[in-house]
Design a protein around this motif. Structure first.
Motif, mmCIF file in Angstrom:
data_model
loop_
_atom_site.group_PDB
_atom_site.id
_atom_site.type_symbol
_atom_site.label_atom_id
_atom_site.label_comp_id
_atom_site.label_asym_id
_atom_site.label_seq_id
_atom_site.Cartn_x
_atom_site.Cartn_y
_atom_site.Cartn_z
ATOM 1 N N ARG A 143 0.827 -1.197 0.000
ATOM 2 C CA ARG A 143 0.000 0.000 0.000
ATOM 3 C C ARG A 143 0.868 1.256 0.000
ATOM 4 O O ARG A 143 0.605 2.224 -0.708
ATOM 5 C CB ARG A 143 -0.933 -0.019 1.204
ATOM 6 C CG ARG A 143 -1.996 1.065 1.166
ATOM 7 C CD ARG A 143 -2.795 1.131 2.454
ATOM 8 N NE ARG A 143 -3.189 -0.197 2.919
ATOM 9 C CZ ARG A 143 -2.882 -0.677 4.120
ATOM 10 N NH1 ARG A 143 -2.181 0.058 4.968
ATOM 11 N NH2 ARG A 143 -3.284 -1.883 4.489
ATOM 12 N N GLN A 144 1.954 1.223 0.806
ATOM 13 C CA GLN A 144 2.856 2.369 0.854
ATOM 14 C C GLN A 144 3.517 2.611 -0.499
ATOM 15 O O GLN A 144 3.675 3.753 -0.935
ATOM 16 C CB GLN A 144 3.921 2.152 1.929
ATOM 17 C CG GLN A 144 3.384 2.269 3.351
ATOM 18 C CD GLN A 144 4.443 1.945 4.390
ATOM 19 O OE1 GLN A 144 5.560 1.541 4.056
ATOM 20 N NE2 GLN A 144 4.103 2.119 5.656
ATOM 21 N N GLN A 145 3.914 1.531 -1.180
ATOM 22 C CA GLN A 145 4.538 1.682 -2.496
ATOM 23 C C GLN A 145 3.568 2.329 -3.490
ATOM 24 O O GLN A 145 3.948 3.229 -4.254
ATOM 25 C CB GLN A 145 4.989 0.307 -3.015
ATOM 26 C CG GLN A 145 6.144 -0.301 -2.259
ATOM 27 C CD GLN A 145 6.420 -1.741 -2.684
ATOM 28 O OE1 GLN A 145 5.573 -2.393 -3.311
ATOM 29 N NE2 GLN A 145 7.591 -2.242 -2.334
ATOM 30 N N ALA A 146 2.320 1.871 -3.471
ATOM 31 C CA ALA A 146 1.324 2.433 -4.385
ATOM 32 C C ALA A 146 1.060 3.897 -4.064
ATOM 33 O O ALA A 146 0.984 4.750 -4.967
ATOM 34 C CB ALA A 146 0.030 1.628 -4.306
ATOM 35 N N LEU A 147 0.951 4.215 -2.772
ATOM 36 C CA LEU A 147 0.685 5.600 -2.376
ATOM 37 C C LEU A 147 1.866 6.509 -2.714
ATOM 38 O O LEU A 147 1.678 7.672 -3.087
ATOM 39 C CB LEU A 147 0.367 5.664 -0.889
ATOM 40 C CG LEU A 147 -1.006 5.116 -0.485
ATOM 41 C CD1 LEU A 147 -1.095 4.965 1.025
ATOM 42 C CD2 LEU A 147 -2.129 6.013 -1.009
ATOM 43 N N ASP A 148 3.090 5.999 -2.610
ATOM 44 C CA ASP A 148 4.261 6.791 -2.990
ATOM 45 C C ASP A 148 4.221 7.147 -4.464
ATOM 46 O O ASP A 148 4.547 8.280 -4.862
ATOM 47 C CB ASP A 148 5.550 6.012 -2.684
ATOM 48 C CG ASP A 148 5.870 5.979 -1.187
ATOM 49 O OD1 ASP A 148 5.272 6.783 -0.441
ATOM 50 O OD2 ASP A 148 6.690 5.129 -0.783
ATOM 51 N N LEU A 149 3.833 6.181 -5.305
ATOM 52 C CA LEU A 149 3.720 6.463 -6.735
ATOM 53 C C LEU A 149 2.657 7.526 -7.001
ATOM 54 O O LEU A 149 2.876 8.485 -7.753
ATOM 55 C CB LEU A 149 3.386 5.178 -7.497
ATOM 56 C CG LEU A 149 4.514 4.150 -7.654
ATOM 57 C CD1 LEU A 149 3.946 2.834 -8.199
ATOM 58 C CD2 LEU A 149 5.598 4.680 -8.582
ATOM 59 N N LEU A 150 1.507 7.375 -6.360
ATOM 60 C CA LEU A 150 0.413 8.313 -6.596
ATOM 61 C C LEU A 150 0.731 9.699 -6.049
ATOM 62 O O LEU A 150 0.298 10.718 -6.610
ATOM 63 C CB LEU A 150 -0.871 7.782 -5.963
ATOM 64 C CG LEU A 150 -1.452 6.510 -6.585
ATOM 65 C CD1 LEU A 150 -2.656 6.025 -5.788
ATOM 66 C CD2 LEU A 150 -1.842 6.734 -8.042
ATOM 67 N N ALA A 151 1.497 9.778 -4.959
ATOM 68 C CA ALA A 151 1.819 11.073 -4.368
ATOM 69 C C ALA A 151 2.665 11.926 -5.295
ATOM 70 O O ALA A 151 2.613 13.161 -5.223
ATOM 71 C CB ALA A 151 2.543 10.862 -3.037
#
Length: 827
Positions: A594-602
């Motif tokens: 989840r953190q990896q996905a959120l980092d990309l989206l951020a």
């Protein structure tokens, strides 16, 4: 043993030789229908010789001494390149597909027979002005001249598909062209689906929650609607309505589009004082369902009124969007509310009668026989009330909102037998100014369109198409199916053409439409409550106002823009409490993913680029989120919401009128928060991505999921053949970008690009011959032709081809010139 091996080798070799010979024979038969563009032919029906010069992109430039000869040649060229498409569309509107395809198209034929569009088209021929009737007749002669040549010279039956479906092709007649224009109206319509869905949702949810999931477009609200069940006091129990069925439509060539996949488009124009070069500008990209070939066919006609070039519809003798030397116009779906569903009360003593304001009155009835290939004929009883044709409940999901003892009828401006829309289209094509263009739309009935137009000095937008005149006391404002026996619900003619929205020379120097809400007027002059866009318009306004002056290139840049304002709006709102979670979670855990996905989206700017992973993560997340929000409250009805509803999600996460209640799972004891639902939905989305595309998020490509599906409408699902006839392309864009690529919304491939700009044009009157256009496949409908998909690669890359009226330029790099000469007197 050696002898056995030798015979086995010989046997295999013989089989291979026979297979090669069989393939060669099939190729020979199929290739016989490839037209020879470099030819001279004598044909009956011409007044003088006519030339069809095809430039290097296979766009025909037609030169003749009379307009009728030019229309003749256009019919000839359409039939050469798109005969299968024309015949299929004609059979669709006639309700005669089952003669070719058997029971797979029976439901399609039944609907078209009940709408009775072909008979209405026949009745509309005499309503056209003399010039249009002459054009229709000349065009039909041109189509038939090609059919005669196919028959006389055994040219592969005209298209490879006719070897599989060998029904005879009847001669083309003027009514066929009008019928195809009406068929487009069926494919673009969407208000009937919205009425049915709103009624069904109102049976399941209270009023506030209906306003969440089916919100009004921003602007003034409307008076509260009645509870749908209360409209029928004899049947107040919602359980007495049939269940809602959202299974994919399995009828082949069914013309009614899924919700959200009807008409859409973009068009915008700039006045000279907002143009860097001092000339008016116009960009247009109409959106339709993708197919191979595309519905559009590029052509240039040299008419007595002047040359005109742009997009034509095979089967119709007119340039429907494009430009001349001094005038250009583009089309977008207006979303004018020209459909109403009426619930008719059946006489329990006589099912052939329904209630009217004057008591029970008989239905008009007629039997119709549908011939079905390899099956017995089917006889259906066509019925009409005063309000329109009776439509059985299996169409448009009408059964889900029709109480027992009632039937549904459809009021629709398209169902007119004095329809002069073809005359209006011909006049619009020949207009020389904005004033003439607006006047040309006076005769247009349906499908209603916004026409964005420019001449050398003026820009304008005018809504054309008949607007029903409704009573101010209408029980549902036309937003829900209404009792057809109540006087206040019945139409009382049409509004005057002057009532249609019109914007001429706005002070800002820019006019445009992305199917957004045009204006706010009180019912019944409201135009519509349901619009096609509330998101693209935000990006368009920014791009238009971000420059003091525009150029052809800036209009192209806007047309190809892939930034999603929806992503930019929703992600900070939905993920507000998820972005910062403290220490990194252990590798491989759901928290770490989840953190990896959120980092990309951020770090993403909202560009729906085919090469990026973020668009796929974002779309999967929002889809999973909406499903979690609505599934428990709506049950099976939730399946109709295939696409993300941005205003709904925004209402929930801003808690507009208590909308955050959607976050709580009704069946669970705890009270879930919207943050918890957002986190769980992201986990759902990442699990789905892992299963379908792998867990290496940085290497994901949006284009792998978002392929444009230019599929053959009949052969596209057949093994082996589909590899030859379907055109699949990785594409950028999405549901809410100006470069619109509407996703299917249906499993197993919910993000396939199924609906978008099959045509793009940009017209610059500072230098008219620098204007450009493109279609999404190619000019030919023959899958063995190099022109079947040659424009598709350019389209995918955001490139265009010259849109010039210079005859020397067309001849300089032509792929062939066909000269048609008179062979005898006209029939």
């Amino acid at each position: 043993m050696a002898s056995l091996f030798k015979w086995m080798v010989r046997g295999v070799s013989a089989v291979l030789v026979l297979a090669v010979l069989a393939l060669a024979f099939v190729y020979y038969l199929a290739s016989r229908s490839l037209p020879d563009y470099e030819a001279e032919r004598s044909v009956i029906g011409l007044e003088a010789p006519v030339e069809i010069v095809r430039d290097n992109h296979d766009v025909p430039h037609i030169f003749g001494k009379t307009d009728n000869d030019v229309y003749f040649a256009l019919g000839y060229a359409h039939a050469q390149d798109r005969l299968w498409q024309m015949v299929t569309m004609r059979r669709t509107v006639q309700g005669r597909l089952s003669e070719m395809f058997g029971e797979r198209t029976l439901k399609t034929d039944e609907l078209m027979r009940r709408l009775d569009l072909y008979r209405l088209a026949q009745a509309s021929v005499e309503a056209q002005d003399d010039a249009t009737k002459a054009a229709l007749t000349a065009y039909a002669r041109g189509v038939n001249a090609w059919l005669d040549r196919v028959n006389d010279e055994a040219l592969g039956r005209g298209a490879p598909e006719f070897f599989l479906f060998d029904n005879a092709i009847s001669p083309w007649v003027p009514a066929d062209s009008i019928a195809i224009l009406k068929l487009m109206g069926v494919q673009l319509a969407g208000h009937i689906e919205e009425e049915v869905l709103r009624a069904r949702v109102s049976l399941s949810l209270d009023e506030d929650r209906v306003a969440d999931i089916l919100p009004d477009m921003p602007g003034s609200g409307v008076a509260a609607l009645p509870d749908y069940a209360s409209l029928f006091p004899d049947r107040p129990d919602a359980t007495q309505f049939a269940a809602y069925d959202d299974s994919p439509e399995d009828a082949l060539l069914y013309p009614a589009a899924d919700r959200g996949l009807g008409g859409a488009s973009n068009a915008w124009a700039a006045a000279p004082d907002r143009s860097a070069a001092g000339g008016t500008l116009l960009a247009n990209d109409p959106h339709l369902g993708f197919s191979a070939p595309t519905i559009w066919y590029l052509a240039r006609l040299e008419l007595a009124s002047g040359a005109v070039i742009g997009g034509t519809l095979p089967g119709v003798p007119a340039v429907l969007l494009g430009r001349s030397a001094d005038f250009a116009w583009g089309l977008t779906s207006s979303y004018l509310d020209d459909q109403d569903v009426f619930i008719e009360k059946v006489n329990p003593e006589n099912p052939a009668e329904v209630m009217t304001p004057l008591g029970y009155q008989p239905l008009t009835q007629r039997s119709s026989i549908i011939r079905v290939k390899d099956a017995a004929p089917v006889t259906i009883n066509l019925q009409w009330s005063d309000n329109g044709p009776i439509i059985p409940g299996k169409h448009y999901n009408l059964a889900s909102v029709t109480p027992p003892g009632h039937v549904a009828s459809l009021g629709w401006t398209l169902l007119a037998g004095n329809d002069r829309s073809m005359t209006a289209a011909m006049k619009l094509m020949q207009a020389k100014s904005v004033v003439q263009g607006i006047e040309a739309g006076r005769d247009f009935v349906a499908p209603s369109q916004n026409v964005t137009m420019i001449d050398r000095d003026t820009i304008a937008l005018k809504t054309i198409g008949a607007m029903p005149r409704r009573d101010a006391d209408h029980m549902t404002f036309g937003r829900l199916p209404a009792p057809g026996w109540r006087e206040e619900n019945r139409w009382v003619g049409r509004e005057a053409y002057a009532a249609n929205p019109q914007f001429v020379s706005p002070s800002g120097g820019i006019v445009g439409n992305t199917n957004n809400k045009l204006l706010e007027r009180p019912f019944p002059l409201h135009v519509s409550y349901d619009w096609g866009d509330s998101q693209r318009i935000q990006r368009w306004e920014f791009l238009m106002q971000n420059r003091e002056v525009h150029t052809r290139e800036s209009f192209i840049e806007a047309q190809l823009d892939i930034v999603s304002p929806t992503a930019r709006n929703l992600l900070p709102l939905v993920g507000a409490d998820l972005w910062f979670t403290g220490e990194a979670a252990p590798e491989g855990t759901p928290d770490r993913k989840r953190q990896q996905a959120l980092d990309l989206l951020a770090n993403w700017n909202g560009e729906m680029n085919e090469h990026l992973p973020e668009p796929l993560i974002y779309m999967a997340w929002m889809r999973a989120l909406q499903n979690r929000l609505i599934r428990d409250e709506m049950g099976p009805l939730a399946t109709v919401f295939h696409h993300v509803e941005p205003i709904f999600i925004e209402r929930v996460y801003r808690d507009v009128d208590g909308a955050s209640v959607w976050c709580d799972v009704v069946q669970s004891a705890p009270t879930e928060t919207c943050t918890e639902i957002a986190r769980e939905a992201l986990d759902d989305a990442l699990l789905w991505i892992d299963e379908h595309y792998g867990s290496s998020y940085e290497s994901l490509r949006w284009g792998d999921a978002h392929e444009a599906t230019h599929d053959h409408q009949v052969l596209g699902d057949l093994p082996v053949l589909k590899w030859f006839v379907n055109i699949r392309q990785s594409t950028s864009g999405g549901d809410n970008t100006l470069l619109r690529g509407k996703t299917s919304g249906r499993d197993p491939d919910p993000f396939l690009n199924v609906h978008g700009a099959g045509y793009r044009g940009v017209y610059d009157f500072a230098d008219p011959d620098s204007s450009l256009f493109i279609t999404s496949t190619g000019q030919s409908g023959h899958f063995l032709s190099r022109h079947y998909d040659d424009l598709g690669d350019l389209w995918r890359r955001g490139e265009y081809v010259p849109m010039s009226l210079d005859p020397d330029l067309a001849r300089a790099a032509s792929v062939g010139t066909t000269v048609l000469t008179p062979a005898g007197p006209q029939n």
